[in-house]
Design an enzyme around this catalytic site. Structure first.
Site, PDB file in Angstrom:
ATOM      1  N   HIS A   1       3.210  -4.252   6.240  1.00  0.00           N
ATOM      2  CA  HIS A   1       2.271  -3.139   6.077  1.00  0.00           C
ATOM      3  C   HIS A   1       2.368  -2.210   7.287  1.00  0.00           C
ATOM      4  O   HIS A   1       3.154  -2.437   8.196  1.00  0.00           O
ATOM      5  CB  HIS A   1       0.836  -3.678   5.982  1.00  0.00           C
ATOM      6  CG  HIS A   1       0.528  -4.419   4.717  1.00  0.00           C
ATOM      7  ND1 HIS A   1      -0.337  -3.935   3.768  1.00  0.00           N
ATOM      8  CD2 HIS A   1       0.963  -5.611   4.245  1.00  0.00           C
ATOM      9  CE1 HIS A   1      -0.425  -4.801   2.772  1.00  0.00           C
ATOM     10  NE2 HIS A   1       0.355  -5.831   3.025  1.00  0.00           N
TER      11      HIS A   1
ATOM     12  N   GLU B   1       1.770  -5.486  10.585  1.00  0.00           N
ATOM     13  CA  GLU B   1       1.334  -4.097  10.545  1.00  0.00           C
ATOM     14  C   GLU B   1       2.258  -3.356  11.502  1.00  0.00           C
ATOM     15  O   GLU B   1       2.197  -3.568  12.710  1.00  0.00           O
ATOM     16  CB  GLU B   1      -0.123  -3.949  11.024  1.00  0.00           C
ATOM     17  CG  GLU B   1      -1.150  -4.689  10.170  1.00  0.00           C
ATOM     18  CD  GLU B   1      -1.569  -3.917   8.932  1.00  0.00           C
ATOM     19  OE1 GLU B   1      -1.088  -2.780   8.722  1.00  0.00           O
ATOM     20  OE2 GLU B   1      -2.389  -4.453   8.156  1.00  0.00           O
TER      21      GLU B   1
ATOM     22  N   ARG C   1      -3.236   4.838  -1.944  1.00  0.00           N
ATOM     23  CA  ARG C   1      -3.089   3.483  -1.393  1.00  0.00           C
ATOM     24  C   ARG C   1      -2.898   2.400  -2.473  1.00  0.00           C
ATOM     25  O   ARG C   1      -2.080   1.504  -2.343  1.00  0.00           O
ATOM     26  CB  ARG C   1      -4.371   3.166  -0.595  1.00  0.00           C
ATOM     27  CG  ARG C   1      -4.626   1.711  -0.264  1.00  0.00           C
ATOM     28  CD  ARG C   1      -5.999   1.580   0.420  1.00  0.00           C
ATOM     29  NE  ARG C   1      -6.410   0.201   0.564  1.00  0.00           N
ATOM     30  CZ  ARG C   1      -6.123  -0.559   1.619  1.00  0.00           C
ATOM     31  NH1 ARG C   1      -5.396  -0.067   2.593  1.00  0.00           N
ATOM     32  NH2 ARG C   1      -6.551  -1.804   1.696  1.00  0.00           N
TER      33      ARG C   1
ATOM     34  N   HIS D   1       0.851  -1.192   0.000  1.00  0.00           N
ATOM     35  CA  HIS D   1       0.000   0.000   0.000  1.00  0.00           C
ATOM     36  C   HIS D   1       0.879   1.233   0.000  1.00  0.00           C
ATOM     37  O   HIS D   1       1.734   1.401   0.873  1.00  0.00           O
ATOM     38  CB  HIS D   1      -0.950  -0.027   1.201  1.00  0.00           C
ATOM     39  CG  HIS D   1      -1.965  -1.119   1.093  1.00  0.00           C
ATOM     40  ND1 HIS D   1      -2.275  -1.969   2.114  1.00  0.00           N
ATOM     41  CD2 HIS D   1      -2.745  -1.489   0.040  1.00  0.00           C
ATOM     42  CE1 HIS D   1      -3.203  -2.829   1.701  1.00  0.00           C
ATOM     43  NE2 HIS D   1      -3.509  -2.555   0.445  1.00  0.00           N
ATOM     44  N   ALA D   2       0.647   2.085  -1.002  1.00  0.00           N
ATOM     45  CA  ALA D   2       1.591   3.156  -1.313  1.00  0.00           C
ATOM     46  C   ALA D   2       1.883   4.088  -0.142  1.00  0.00           C
ATOM     47  O   ALA D   2       3.016   4.506   0.062  1.00  0.00           O
ATOM     48  CB  ALA D   2       1.059   3.946  -2.507  1.00  0.00           C
ATOM     49  N   ARG D   3       0.853   4.421   0.658  1.00  0.00           N
ATOM     50  CA  ARG D   3       1.063   5.433   1.695  1.00  0.00           C
ATOM     51  C   ARG D   3       1.709   4.911   2.966  1.00  0.00           C
ATOM     52  O   ARG D   3       2.003   5.684   3.869  1.00  0.00           O
ATOM     53  CB  ARG D   3      -0.275   6.076   2.030  1.00  0.00           C
ATOM     54  CG  ARG D   3      -1.336   5.135   2.583  1.00  0.00           C
ATOM     55  CD  ARG D   3      -2.669   5.856   2.649  1.00  0.00           C
ATOM     56  NE  ARG D   3      -3.776   5.018   3.092  1.00  0.00           N
ATOM     57  CZ  ARG D   3      -5.026   5.456   3.173  1.00  0.00           C
ATOM     58  NH1 ARG D   3      -5.307   6.701   2.836  1.00  0.00           N
ATOM     59  NH2 ARG D   3      -5.986   4.664   3.577  1.00  0.00           N
ATOM     60  N   GLU D   4       1.945   3.601   3.035  1.00  0.00           N
ATOM     61  CA  GLU D   4       2.526   3.010   4.247  1.00  0.00           C
ATOM     62  C   GLU D   4       4.048   3.087   4.166  1.00  0.00           C
ATOM     63  O   GLU D   4       4.751   2.084   4.035  1.00  0.00           O
ATOM     64  CB  GLU D   4       2.013   1.565   4.393  1.00  0.00           C
ATOM     65  CG  GLU D   4       0.481   1.518   4.520  1.00  0.00           C
ATOM     66  CD  GLU D   4      -0.134   0.137   4.338  1.00  0.00           C
ATOM     67  OE1 GLU D   4       0.611  -0.845   4.180  1.00  0.00           O
ATOM     68  OE2 GLU D   4      -1.382   0.043   4.338  1.00  0.00           O
TER      69      GLU D   4
ATOM     70  N   TYR E   1      -0.746   0.666   9.454  1.00  0.00           N
ATOM     71  CA  TYR E   1      -0.234   0.706  10.796  1.00  0.00           C
ATOM     72  C   TYR E   1      -1.177  -0.073  11.690  1.00  0.00           C
ATOM     73  O   TYR E   1      -2.244  -0.483  11.245  1.00  0.00           O
ATOM     74  CB  TYR E   1      -0.153   2.172  11.288  1.00  0.00           C
ATOM     75  CG  TYR E   1      -1.490   2.889  11.349  1.00  0.00           C
ATOM     76  CD1 TYR E   1      -2.237   2.915  12.524  1.00  0.00           C
ATOM     77  CD2 TYR E   1      -2.031   3.498  10.212  1.00  0.00           C
ATOM     78  CE1 TYR E   1      -3.470   3.564  12.575  1.00  0.00           C
ATOM     79  CE2 TYR E   1      -3.277   4.141  10.267  1.00  0.00           C
ATOM     80  CZ  TYR E   1      -3.972   4.165  11.447  1.00  0.00           C
ATOM     81  OH  TYR E   1      -5.198   4.780  11.487  1.00  0.00           O
TER      82      TYR E   1
ATOM     83  N   ASN F   1      -3.645  -5.824  -2.200  1.00  0.00           N
ATOM     84  CA  ASN F   1      -3.849  -6.853  -1.180  1.00  0.00           C
ATOM     85  C   ASN F   1      -5.277  -7.395  -1.161  1.00  0.00           C
ATOM     86  O   ASN F   1      -5.701  -8.028  -0.204  1.00  0.00           O
ATOM     87  CB  ASN F   1      -3.443  -6.341   0.202  1.00  0.00           C
ATOM     88  CG  ASN F   1      -2.888  -7.457   1.071  1.00  0.00           C
ATOM     89  OD1 ASN F   1      -2.305  -8.418   0.561  1.00  0.00           O
ATOM     90  ND2 ASN F   1      -3.089  -7.351   2.378  1.00  0.00           N
TER      91      ASN F   1
HETATM   92 ZN   LIG Z   1      -1.370  -2.098   3.974  1.00  0.00          ZN
END
Ligand SMILES: [Zn+2]
Length: 417
Positions: A304, A378, A234, A176-179, A306, A251
């Protein structure tokens, strides 16, 4: 002179996020008690532009849980009114997302190039994969497993002392891009491996007996987009005929109960499962690599953020795995080990019951391919910063995760199959 420095600093800070500015946007945490609360939030999501941070979508909200979501500046009073009128308990996690995003870059490391304690853009990470491989030819080899929708190369690092028929652990970051903390961990892991090999007995043993396949960024197109256009992106960046909406949730795109629950058929949703399982080039590339190396891959780890969790299958169904007792014990021991460094608590359990059911995940898919040690991590934190985790937390987050990965690697070696 001081004025000049201030100007330069301001210019550098704003260069980090061109595009959307998130001025005045808030992140709320709502305490959901019953079905009535869930209905209210789902209604809210259908009438306003709500960006769900945890869970991933309105349809995944459970009774007796907390829900984190981002609200545009112009919708804040409407959202607050609705929450108050219906007596929902809530707090504001982030009162101005723009200031929080600026505060991410707090490492104070003056680096124009690559740094392990800063967030690196894709260009920098790509150059780093080349550099670390060429500097450590006895331990690292780099290959390409495919290209992304926008044509970027998916570089995979194989970390280990070369030898015949070695078992392997596969780890990917940046689904996921923003993680952003996730790719930071993959880089940290590779550095620690080469830095401590030959000096630290456990890492030396791991790299002698095992290979680690590390994919530093899976969703490269999305990651680039978070640096250039929208920090909160994301999904992938693929387009399909018949819709103006962009991107698939990678995912939700694996062939494991694909799209049966906890995923959306609507291309405009953040949990869109794609037009078919493995429709995304990135998914296909990863799945092909794993299928082609199934005889050696003994563990699959996907990173991943959070919420500080260690999850294992299944997420696409409430059924438990054949080695559920073993996975539970292993997760329990791993998070205990992780906590020894900074006291950070991770929860653990099967995905469906521990967070929420979600089909099409890579961990379930890998498990059903026969990889019996399959985990989703996470990383930090639990919502104070969420996706805007400051750079000053990269080091402690990665240090404690190293303990977890080393615990897992040791276990896999002792329970070879
Ligand atoms: Zn994720």
């Amino acid at each position: 002179m001081l004025a000049f420095l201030v100007l330069v600093t301001v210019a550098l800070a704003s260069a980090h996020h061109s595009g959307e500015h998130f001025e005045g946007e808030k992140v709320f945490r709502v305490h959901v008690e019953d079905e009535n609360h869930i209905r209210l939030l789902q209604e809210l999501a259908s009438t306003h532009e709500i960006d769900f941070w945890k869970p991933d979508s309105a349809s995944q909200i459970k009774p007796q849980s907390t829900v984190d979501f981002r609200v545009k500046a112009e919708d804040i009073s409407a959202v607050e009114d609705l929450l108050e009128q219906n007596e929902l308990q809530y707090e504001v996690l982030i009162s101005n997302l723009r200031s929080m995003l600026e505060a991410q870059f707090d490492s104070h490391v003056r680096a124009t190039g690559h740094s392990y304690v800063k967030y690196n853009n894709w260009e920098t990470i790509e150059a780093w994969t080349q550099q670390i491989a060429s500097e450590n030819p006895d331990l690292i080899s780099r290959s390409a497993i495919g290209t992304t929708f926008e044509g970027r190369t998916m570089h995979l690092l194989k970390v280990g002392k070369p030898g015949p028929n070695k078992p392997a652990i596969f780890m990917d970051c940046g689904f996921h891009a923003r993680e952003w903390i996730s790719p930071a961990f993959c880089q940290w892991f590779v550095r620690e491996a080469v830095r401590t090999y030959g000096h630290e007995i456990h890492m030396t043993e791991f790299l002698d007996k095992l290979d680690f396949y590390v994919l530093p960024v899976f969703n490269i197109d999305g990651y680039v987009y978070t640096w250039t256009k929208n920090r909160m992106w994301r999904k992938t960046r693929s387009t399909y005929a018949g819709t103006k909406c962009i991107g698939t949730d990678p995912n939700r795109n694996f062939d494991a109960g694909w799209c049966v629950r906890g995923a959306s058929r609507n291309p405009c949703d953040e949990t869109y499962c794609g037009p078919a399982a493995e429709s995304e080039k990135e998914t296909k590339a990863l799945a092909n690599f794993i299928r082609n190396n199934l005889s050696s891959i003994k563990a699959y780890l996907t990173i991943h953020s959070y919420s500080q969790m260690m999850l294992y299958p299944y997420s696409y169904d409430y059924k438990v795995t054949e080695n559920n007792v073993e996975l539970n014990a292993l997760a329990k021991a791993t998070v205990k080990e992780l906590a020894t460094l900074h006291g950070t608590k991770y929860t653990y359990g099967p995905g469906a019951t521990t967070i929420y059911p979600a089909a099409g995940g890579s961990d379930d898919w890998a498990y059903d391919q026969g990889i019996k040690y399959s985990f989703t991590f996470e990383l930090r934190d639990k919502g104070r910063y969420g996706f805007t985790l400051p750079e000053s937390q990269i080091r402690p987050t990665c240090e404690e995760m190293m303990l977890a990965i080393k615990h897992l690697a040791n276990y896999v070696l002792e329970h070879m199959y």
